[in-house]
Enzyme design. Structure first.
Site, PDB file in Angstrom:
ATOM      1  N   SER A 220      32.698 -13.339 -15.072  1.00  0.00           N
ATOM      2  CA  SER A 220      33.993 -12.705 -14.788  1.00  0.00           C
ATOM      3  C   SER A 220      34.474 -13.146 -13.414  1.00  0.00           C
ATOM      4  O   SER A 220      33.782 -13.887 -12.698  1.00  0.00           O
ATOM      5  CB  SER A 220      33.864 -11.169 -14.820  1.00  0.00           C
ATOM      6  OG  SER A 220      33.007 -10.715 -13.781  1.00  0.00           O
TER       7      SER A 220
ATOM      8  N   ILE B 166      35.893 -14.470  -9.939  1.00  0.00           N
ATOM      9  CA  ILE B 166      36.007 -15.784  -9.310  1.00  0.00           C
ATOM     10  C   ILE B 166      35.126 -16.797 -10.021  1.00  0.00           C
ATOM     11  O   ILE B 166      35.523 -17.947 -10.220  1.00  0.00           O
ATOM     12  CB  ILE B 166      35.649 -15.691  -7.811  1.00  0.00           C
ATOM     13  CG1 ILE B 166      36.710 -14.863  -7.065  1.00  0.00           C
ATOM     14  CG2 ILE B 166      35.546 -17.080  -7.190  1.00  0.00           C
ATOM     15  CD1 ILE B 166      36.373 -14.592  -5.599  1.00  0.00           C
TER      16      ILE B 166
ATOM     17  N   SER C 141      32.688 -13.562   2.165  1.00  0.00           N
ATOM     18  CA  SER C 141      33.813 -12.629   2.176  1.00  0.00           C
ATOM     19  C   SER C 141      34.352 -12.522   3.594  1.00  0.00           C
ATOM     20  O   SER C 141      33.645 -12.837   4.564  1.00  0.00           O
ATOM     21  CB  SER C 141      33.343 -11.242   1.702  1.00  0.00           C
ATOM     22  OG  SER C 141      34.328 -10.258   1.908  1.00  0.00           O
TER      23      SER C 141
ATOM     24  N   TYR D  86      27.341  -4.131   2.332  1.00  0.00           N
ATOM     25  CA  TYR D  86      28.029  -5.335   1.875  1.00  0.00           C
ATOM     26  C   TYR D  86      28.338  -6.255   3.050  1.00  0.00           C
ATOM     27  O   TYR D  86      28.128  -7.471   2.982  1.00  0.00           O
ATOM     28  CB  TYR D  86      29.311  -4.929   1.153  1.00  0.00           C
ATOM     29  CG  TYR D  86      30.077  -6.063   0.521  1.00  0.00           C
ATOM     30  CD1 TYR D  86      29.557  -6.759  -0.559  1.00  0.00           C
ATOM     31  CD2 TYR D  86      31.346  -6.411   0.990  1.00  0.00           C
ATOM     32  CE1 TYR D  86      30.267  -7.788  -1.162  1.00  0.00           C
ATOM     33  CE2 TYR D  86      32.066  -7.432   0.397  1.00  0.00           C
ATOM     34  CZ  TYR D  86      31.525  -8.119  -0.680  1.00  0.00           C
ATOM     35  OH  TYR D  86      32.236  -9.144  -1.271  1.00  0.00           O
TER      36      TYR D  86
ATOM     37  N   LYS E 116      26.963 -10.017   3.568  1.00  0.00           N
ATOM     38  CA  LYS E 116      27.868 -11.162   3.658  1.00  0.00           C
ATOM     39  C   LYS E 116      27.784 -11.846   5.026  1.00  0.00           C
ATOM     40  O   LYS E 116      27.933 -13.069   5.119  1.00  0.00           O
ATOM     41  CB  LYS E 116      29.306 -10.729   3.347  1.00  0.00           C
ATOM     42  CG  LYS E 116      29.511 -10.306   1.895  1.00  0.00           C
ATOM     43  CD  LYS E 116      29.147 -11.420   0.915  1.00  0.00           C
ATOM     44  CE  LYS E 116      29.490 -11.064  -0.510  1.00  0.00           C
ATOM     45  NZ  LYS E 116      29.146 -12.143  -1.469  1.00  0.00           N
TER      46      LYS E 116
END
Length: 275
Positions: free
Chosen positions: A19, A21, A146, A159, A163
């Site tokens: 799904s 990107i 990100s 997160y 990242k």
């Protein structure tokens, strides 16, 4: 700048390909005649993407279900890829999970899960393919990071940590493998219209199940894939992709760190009031 990639005939392995990107990139590369390995946990969705990629013109497609949190499975999966194709031109470490919870409300095991998937899973798979690329003297490794890998933002302590970690790891890896003829690309999206917030983890480990307004109003995923593909084709070692104000946060943090921190503190205060 790197030499641009011509995707025709290239062997490309994409994780998180079921799904978002990952799927959009797979379709773009299929249309350019790539040979694709599609990995994610959901085999049914991978087979759906496989059909779309074949219809789009992929030279070949291998569905290879993979849970990147199971680090011991990375080496056997890589061996299967090399046995079937004899090489790997491009690995895109795209699998990941986000977070939507304040730190004080987040169980330690949720942090462990986020790091296992977003950091150690990417490293484990990279380690599994790296020796063959070095021996060949050719290969390309990419990771989807990100804007949260550049700036700390509320509700995403785990997160952001993950990242930031992958940005550091792959930036450092780029320096080490350049002399071996390998290339490393970091992809830095802002708000993109995917299920990233819907699939994010709450503090108790449950799935959030809600799409953030920022995500819903973000860049369409097909446009995001266009930018990333162009970045590969033109040889960018880091590809920033997004159109919202979040894309300016890294520069604001560099130019005026106090102003950036204050703005994000206000955001956190507003989120607390709304919760």
């Amino acid at each position: 700048m790197y030499p641009g990639i011509d995707f025709n005939g290239k062997v490309v392995w994409i994780t998180g390909a079921s799904s978002g990107i990952g799927e959009a990139l797979a379709l773009q590369m299929a249309a350019r005649g790539s040979q694709l390995i599609l990995s994610a946990r959901n085999q049914t969705e991978l087979e759906r993407v496989e059909t779309l990629c074949k219809d789009a013109g992929a030279a070949d497609v291998l569905v290879l279900p993979l849970d990147v949190s199971k680090h011991e499975t990375m080496e056997p999966a890589a061996q299967q890829v090399f046995a079937q194709y004899g090489k790997l031109d491009l690995l895109i470490n795209n699998a990941g999970v986000s977070q939507r919870s304040f730190c004080i409300d987040t169980a330690f095991e949720v942090y462990r899960q986020i790091m296992d998937i977003n950091v150690l899973g990417q490293i484990a798979l990279t380690l599994a393919v790296l020796p063959a690329m070095v021996a060949r003297g050719e290969g390309h490794i990419a990771v989807t990071s990100s804007i949260a890998g550049k700036v700390g933002v509320p509700l995403r302590t785990g997160y952001c940590a993950a990242k930031h970690a992958v940005m550091g790891f792959f930036d450092a890896l780029r320096t080490e493998v350049a002399a071996d003829g390998l290339q490393v690309t970091t992809i830095v999206p802002g708000f993109i219209q995917t299920n990233v917030s819907k699939n994010a983890l709450r503090g108790d480990g449950q799935v959030a199940g809600i799409t953030d307004q920022d995500i819903a109003e973000g860049m369409p995923v097909d446009e995001c894939a266009d930018v990333i593909i162009t970045g590969f084709e033109t040889g960018l070692p880091e590809i920033a992709v997004g159109t919202g104000p979040e894309m300016g946060l890294p520069q604001l943090k560099s130019d005026n760190p106090t102003g950036a921190f204050q703005a994000l503190e206000q955001m956190a205060a507003q989120l607390r009031q709304a919760s």
